[in-house]
Design a protein around this motif. Sequence first.
Motif, short mmCIF file in Angstrom:
data_model
loop_
_atom_site.label_atom_id
_atom_site.label_comp_id
_atom_site.label_asym_id
_atom_site.label_seq_id
_atom_site.Cartn_x
_atom_site.Cartn_y
_atom_site.Cartn_z
N LYS A 7 0.79 -1.23 0.00
CA LYS A 7 0.00 0.00 0.00
C LYS A 7 0.83 1.28 0.00
N ALA A 8 1.99 1.27 0.66
CA ALA A 8 2.65 2.55 0.94
C ALA A 8 4.16 2.52 0.75
N ARG A 17 -1.77 8.33 -2.81
CA ARG A 17 -1.53 6.93 -2.45
C ARG A 17 -1.12 6.81 -0.99
N GLN A 18 -0.23 7.69 -0.53
CA GLN A 18 0.19 7.67 0.87
C GLN A 18 -0.98 8.06 1.78
N ALA A 34 -3.32 5.13 2.21
CA ALA A 34 -2.74 4.11 3.09
C ALA A 34 -2.87 4.53 4.55
#
Length: 195
Positions: free
Chosen positions: A88-89, A112-113, A116
């Motif tokens: 995920k991160a 994206r971060q 997450a």
Amino acid sequence: MPDRDPFQALWTQQKKETFTMSLADIRSHSRRLQSRVRTRNFTEYAAAGLVIVLFGWVGFLIPDAVVKTGAFLIALGAVYVALALHRKARATNLQPDGGQPLIAFHRAELIRQREALATVPRWYLAPFVPGILIFMGGVSFAPDTGLPLLARLSQFGISLAIVSAVFAGVAWLNVRAVKQLDAEIAALDAAGASE
């Protein structure tokens, strides 16, 4: 008497300052983000490794089946969390290709971060809950402790309160981090809109 408040009129008539962010600023922010992510992930992987070794060792060492099961579930939870963190991160080594502008690349990485971190309770905290409850229950209610039931319940309750406080602290820190990423995304959007 005017229909509107004079302060509101002043506020609505003030000039808006345009926000600009240069390409060098965006590149610097992008590099800093990737560096922070790498450092955070390295720390998390090291902590997961420590949890796996420690609770795996406890699982082999302790003869009580309930404590052993809890220890192994905690170790498995750490494995899951490390894999989920990577999926995920993880930090991205890629730079935008010629078809993707740097601002779009950096914005996608921020989002994206953010996603997450916003879902940390599900993939980072929840995998530990079964193992922790079983482990704490096994330790608190082990038949050979010789403690009265009230003392065992108190021990379990205090342990549960401490773990709950730690989990709440982790969730709160991640909510703060999500707000910071939201602010960075908004600033990036403002910079993109002003170009």
